[in-house]
Scaffold this active site. Structure first.
Site, PDB file in Angstrom:
ATOM      1  N   GLY A 129      -2.405  12.580   9.750  1.00  0.00           N
ATOM      2  CA  GLY A 129      -1.859  11.195   9.497  1.00  0.00           C
ATOM      3  C   GLY A 129      -2.709  10.629   8.294  1.00  0.00           C
ATOM      4  O   GLY A 129      -3.643  11.076   7.944  1.00  0.00           O
ATOM      5  N   PRO A 130      -2.129   9.404   7.970  1.00  0.00           N
ATOM      6  CA  PRO A 130      -2.982   8.562   6.568  1.00  0.00           C
ATOM      7  C   PRO A 130      -4.229   8.207   7.009  1.00  0.00           C
ATOM      8  O   PRO A 130      -4.582   7.976   8.318  1.00  0.00           O
ATOM      9  CB  PRO A 130      -2.000   7.531   6.475  1.00  0.00           C
ATOM     10  N   PRO A 131      -5.274   7.983   6.245  1.00  0.00           N
ATOM     11  CA  PRO A 131      -6.389   7.464   6.384  1.00  0.00           C
ATOM     12  C   PRO A 131      -6.485   6.142   7.448  1.00  0.00           C
ATOM     13  O   PRO A 131      -5.544   5.497   7.025  1.00  0.00           O
ATOM     14  CB  PRO A 131      -7.098   7.347   5.175  1.00  0.00           C
ATOM     15  N   GLY A 132      -7.160   5.919   8.444  1.00  0.00           N
ATOM     16  CA  GLY A 132      -7.523   4.536   9.064  1.00  0.00           C
ATOM     17  C   GLY A 132      -6.459   4.513  10.133  1.00  0.00           C
ATOM     18  O   GLY A 132      -6.449   3.436  10.640  1.00  0.00           O
TER      19      GLY A 132
ATOM     20  N   GLY B  24      -7.002   6.171  12.935  1.00  0.00           N
ATOM     21  CA  GLY B  24      -7.722   6.192  14.111  1.00  0.00           C
ATOM     22  C   GLY B  24      -7.777   7.502  14.755  1.00  0.00           C
ATOM     23  O   GLY B  24      -8.072   7.810  15.864  1.00  0.00           O
ATOM     24  N   LYS B  25      -7.618   8.455  13.693  1.00  0.00           N
ATOM     25  CA  LYS B  25      -7.706   9.897  14.209  1.00  0.00           C
ATOM     26  C   LYS B  25      -9.013  10.376  14.960  1.00  0.00           C
ATOM     27  O   LYS B  25      -9.170  11.040  16.040  1.00  0.00           O
ATOM     28  CB  LYS B  25      -7.339  11.030  13.144  1.00  0.00           C
ATOM     29  N   THR B  26     -10.157   9.950  14.107  1.00  0.00           N
ATOM     30  CA  THR B  26     -11.415  10.363  14.478  1.00  0.00           C
ATOM     31  C   THR B  26     -11.953   9.551  15.790  1.00  0.00           C
ATOM     32  O   THR B  26     -12.258  10.289  16.724  1.00  0.00           O
ATOM     33  CB  THR B  26     -12.616  10.299  13.562  1.00  0.00           C
TER      34      THR B  26
ATOM     35  N   SER C  15      12.554  14.381  -3.935  1.00  0.00           N
ATOM     36  CA  SER C  15      13.070  13.509  -2.903  1.00  0.00           C
ATOM     37  C   SER C  15      13.839  12.235  -3.534  1.00  0.00           C
ATOM     38  O   SER C  15      14.505  11.334  -2.813  1.00  0.00           O
ATOM     39  CB  SER C  15      12.222  13.202  -1.824  1.00  0.00           C
TER      40      SER C  15
ATOM     41  N   LYS D  95       7.975   7.321   5.563  1.00  0.00           N
ATOM     42  CA  LYS D  95       8.876   6.706   4.401  1.00  0.00           C
ATOM     43  C   LYS D  95       9.722   5.406   5.109  1.00  0.00           C
ATOM     44  O   LYS D  95       9.670   4.427   4.232  1.00  0.00           O
ATOM     45  CB  LYS D  95       9.951   7.729   3.698  1.00  0.00           C
TER      46      LYS D  95
END
Length: 799
Positions: free
Chosen positions: A378-381, A383-385, A701, A744
């Site tokens: 997913g995009p940065p920020g 909450g993955k970590t 696209s 998107k």
């Protein structure tokens, strides 16, 4: 380090002339000087000392100093293990030295001689690149006078002479220099430089500006050295009385044991082997590991204490006994409790939570199951970590994390062979030893940013780690015995899937964490981000409220991202501004409204731009995916008199360029159906531009968006401002599926788009988006370009 013997005669050599010139420079010392960090040594004034510069940074500093006034500040590092110490890693007091001579060696290093001039204190660092420069203040020494100082000075000279008589590493010239010195400060410095003191002890002497206090401390060090020498003589005598001449090896063993007993140091080699054997017997080890460990332990016991290989074997066996071969954390298998913790720490992301709860449920039914290999993308920020820490807390396991970003060396994963100097296990084994458990939640952060060079491919080394069919017998090059990783819950994180090698991607269960809508961000800000920032900035005990309208404005007008990092930074900025007002005794308002944000955060950074940019024909909104999540993409088309040429700009790649050419061919082939004069293509030049021009863009696209933009400019009819679209186009007018539909669609919602056109083949991707996130948004599934043009321009567009 040997100081040169002073002389009262006129300098006869260039070297002596430079020493005299350095003394003369004391009167005109610049206020700002370059700083040279030192490892494992401290330089004193009044001494000429040889040095070797090995790093590029130090050599650059020395070259610049030689080109100028030859002056610099030599400051000792607090930790000698740090290769490139920064400001906080250095002591505050150093020595101004002058470079007397520099010789470049064949190995690429610089050998130089420096003359210590003055003690200085570093007031502040003014720069760090290409090397550190600092503002300094000269420390004025407080001369001691009187009979007591004279007695201390004589005592130091006598003590040093007595000690130096039995040491071969102190030249006769140094002894003569010490006995003849009348300058009390210089005497202390020369003795301290030749005593073999530790870096902290030397630094303490360097920082003493009171000469009498320095004399007392040097005298204490000399007295301690004399006592150690006396004990050594006693120990040597005791050992020699007990042993015969033919037992030389036994003499050495007994002497070492006696020395350790007198100094209170660690046990003998035999006692060390016994201790390792006891620890080994207490472990529950696999048979193969036990056999290997006992074999190496027998080799260690047979080696003489001074053997070089003894240290290597000892370190290896300590790794074996320290690893958690059978130590596990007791799992918390209460699904309801785990759900509460996950909901407490993270808002939404239901798909991830459900997968973790499923794992806990299955583990409760089948305790010997192998840990899954998950990959959060997913995009940065988003909450993955931090999600990894919450999972570990929910399961009652230890949490381990290593960052893979920029990792190039395969040995960082598998370790080094024991044949190499300073070899050690890889990061997997090191981390397991640190957490002390064989079943932690192990996070492999930034797995999409692994590198490859001549040292190997770390992603290939991870194939065994992240394969539940193989990692039960993971082999580290240093250990050379299998270690069971099957009970570890591995969680990898990535911003993009494409950079991950296919073989590695195939071994992981990919869970996509999409960006947040403005409604999600509002809830997260109220529940987590704002309370955390108020706590960090000392405002938790104050009843301060930030209205929903203010938070919504921060989200939409001050940040533009898929994640939450910038939002938390802006909330932190608000909290810091309010904290300053509290300290300055200003009264805080009961609540922060949207009208207060201009004073707290400054003018808004993002204005709604869709409506303003779509009032003219030839502009259409497309949708794209970047490493930061989904984004809206403007496609602009323009027509001008010319000879039928096509120009495409906007830093676009080959695939997107071909898509634009296809779109032009399609519109030209359907010109009569759309009521466009075919002659326009022969007497006009077409220009297609995709802002922003500095950002690289590629992919098919944007195909239908380019067709719509061209049709709009040729028909002179604008596109509805609330409409966005994505899809690949073919020459036959068929709309093909594209990727990143979730990202998107959410980007369109963040931008205020209320109507989205998607390929009909992508309808399956909409199922994974919660329905509430698409509320108030109309989505049309399209299969052909005729449907797109009818929706955009009305059915009357076709003649």
């Amino acid at each position: 380090m040997t100081p040169e013997e002073p002389t009262s005669e006129e300098p006869e050599t260039e070297f002596e002339a430079q020493v005299a010139q350095g003394q003369a420079q004391i009167e005109s010392l610049p206020p700002v000087l370059p700083v040279l960090p030192l490892r494992n040594t401290v330089l004193f004034p009044s001494l000429v000392t040889p040095m070797v510069a090995t790093t590029e940074r130090a050599q650059r500093l020395i070259d610049d100093a030689l080109a100028g006034d030859r002056l610099l500040v030599a400051v000792a590092a607090k930790d000698p293990e740090i290769d490139e110490p920064g400001h906080a890693d250095l002591y505050d007091v150093g020595t101004v030295v002058r470079i007397l001579r520099m010789i470049k060696t064949e190995e690429g290093t610089q050998r130089l001689w420096v003359q210590g001039l003055l003690r200085v204190k570093i007031l502040e660092y003014e720069s760090s690149e290409p090397y550190m420069r600092a503002r300094v203040e000269v420390l004025e020494e407080q001369e001691g006078r009187g009979l007591e100082v004279e007695a201390l000075q004589r005592n130091v000279s006598t003590q040093f002479n007595q000690i130096a008589e039995g040491l071969s590493n102190i030249p006769e010239a140094v002894r003569a220099l010490v006995m003849g010195l009348e300058d009390t400060s210089a005497l202390c410095d020369v003795v301290a430089a030749n005593l073999g003191l530790s870096v902290p002890d030397r630094q303490e002497l360097l920082e003493m500006v009171r000469v009498r206090e320095r004399l007392e401390r040097v005298s204490a060090h000399l007295a301690r050295e004399q006592e150690v020498r006396r004990l050594e003589e006693e120990i040597r005598g005791e050992v020699q009385e007990e042993l015969s001449r033919s037992q030389r090896e036994y003499v050495l063993r007994e002497q070492a044991r006696a020395i350790r007993r007198q100094l209170g140091e660690s046990e003998s080699p035999a006692e060390l082997v016994d201790e390792l054997r006891r620890r080994l017997d207490a472990l529950t080890l696999p048979d193969e590991v036990r056999q290997q460990a006992e074999r190496e332990l027998d080799r260690l016991a047979a080696l003489p204490p001074g053997a070089v290989e003894a240290g290597t074997l000892r370190t290896y066996l300590e790794w074996i006994v320290d690893l958690p071969w059978s130590t596990e954390s007791e799992d918390s298998l209460d699904v309801a409790h785990a759900r509460e913790i996950l909901d407490e720490d993270h808002y939404d992301i239901e798909k991830v939570k459900e997968r973790i709860l499923e794992f806990i449920a299955v583990l409760k039914l089948k305790r010997d199951m192998r840990g899954p290999i998950l990959c959060f993308v997913g995009p940065p920020g988003t909450g993955k970590t931090s999600l990894g820490r919450s999972i570990a807390r929910a399961m009652g396991r230890e949490f381990a994390r290593i960052s893979l970003g920029g990792l190039h060396d395969e040995a960082e994963i598998r370790g080094h062979r024991r044949t190499y100097v300073a070899s050690q296990p890889g990061r997997i084994i090191q981390t397991l030893r640190r957490v002390g458990s064989k079943n932690p939640v192990f996070m492999l952060d930034e797995i999409d940013k692994l590198g490859t060079d001549f040292r190997g491919d770390p992603s290939s080394a991870l194939l065994e780690v992240l394969d539940s069919e193989q990692n039960h017998s993971f082999s580290d090059h240093y250990l050379e015995v299998p270690f069971d990783l099957s009970k570890v819950l591995f969680i990898a994180t990535a911003n993009l899937l494409e950079p991950i090698p296919p073989a590695l991607r195939d071994r992981m269960e990919v869970i996509e964490i999409i960006g947040y809508t403005e409604e999600d961000k509002l809830e997260i800000a109220k529940r987590y981000l704002l309370p955390r920032q108020l706590e960090r900035n000392g405002l938790a005990d104050r009843k301060l409220e930030v209205t929903d309208e203010a938070l919504q404005m921060v989200i939409s007008r001050y940040t533009r991202e898929a994640g939450l990092r910038n939002l938390e930074r802006e909330l932190g900025k608000i909290a810091r501004k309010l904290a300053r007002r509290v300290v300055e005794d200003e009264k805080l308002p009961d609540s922060i409204s949207s009208q207060d944000l201009h004073d707290l955060l400054g003018p808004v950074r993002f204005e709604p731009e869709v409506t303003g940019r779509l009032q003219i024909p030839g502009v259409c909104v497309g949708l794209a995916v970047t490493g930061a999540g989904g984004e809206i993409l403007f496609v602009e088309a323009s027509r001008m008199p010319g000879k039928g040429q096509l120009k495409i700009t906007g830093s676009i790649g080959d695939v997107m360029r071909e898509s634009a050419q296809t779109a032009v061919a399609l519109v030209r082939s359907r010109a009569r159906e759309l009521g466009i004069d075919p002659a326009l293509f022969l007497k006009s030049n077409l220009h297609i531009h995709v802002p922003a021009g500095a950002t690289p863009k590629d992919g098919p696209s944007a195909g239908i968006a380019i067709v719509v933009a061209l049709t709009s400019v040729l028909l002179d009819r604008p596109v509805p401002p609330n409409l966005a679209m994505t899809g690949e186009i073919t020459l036959r007018g068929k709309v093909l599926a594209v990727g990143g539909i979730k990202e998107k669609t959410l980007a369109a919602k963040r931008a205020g788009i209320t109507h989205v056109l998607l390929p009909a083949q992508n309808e399956k991707d909409l199922v994974e988006i919660p329905g509430d996130r698409l509320a108030d948004m109309k989505i049309d599934r399209i299969e052909r370009i005729e449907e797109v043009l009818s929706i955009v321009f009305g059915k009357d567009v076709f003649v």
